[in-house]
Scaffold this motif. Structure first.
Motif: not given
Length: 118
Positions: A38-42, A59-60
């Motif tokens: 999963s992933g988003n801008e953050r 990785v945040l």
């Protein structure tokens, strides 16, 4: 990774080449040899599932403002491993001493390539 691949091959643990080939065949989104769950801008959640263990790497991207009032950004890496059998526990025991160094080296490499801004 070369040393890891040499050490794990006799035990039937996937090498980095096998992981790359598996990802290519599956068409899964990935970064290097790690599948993107999963992933988003953050945050991006990477990992792999195998018969001996499952692992995830988060990785945040976190701004200093969120932490302590500063203005720079930082990356926070968290790893979680779920062992399924003795081989998984033995593998984790063997790499535990090197794991932190590998994560730090990976973050330095990412920083040279422009993370967390890129």
């Amino acid at each position: 990774m070369c040393a890891r691949d040499t050490l794990v091959r006799p035990f039937g643990i996937k090498t980095s080449g096998q992981l790359r080939a598996q990802l290519a065949r599956s068409g899964a989104r990935h970064i290097g040899i790690l599948r993107i769950f999963s992933g988003n801008e953050r945050e991006v959640m990477l990992g792999e599932d195998d018969s001996h263990l499952d692992f995830r790497v988060s990785v945040l991207r976190q701004s200093e403002t969120e932490m302590d009032g500063g203005s720079d950004a930082r990356l926070v890496v968290t790893t979680v491993v779920r062992c399924h059998n003795r081989l998984g526990r033995a593998y984790i025991t063997a790499i535990r001493l090197f794991h932190r160094r590998v994560v730090i080296a990976s973050l330095r490499h990412a920083a040279r390539r422009g993370w967390p801004l890129a």
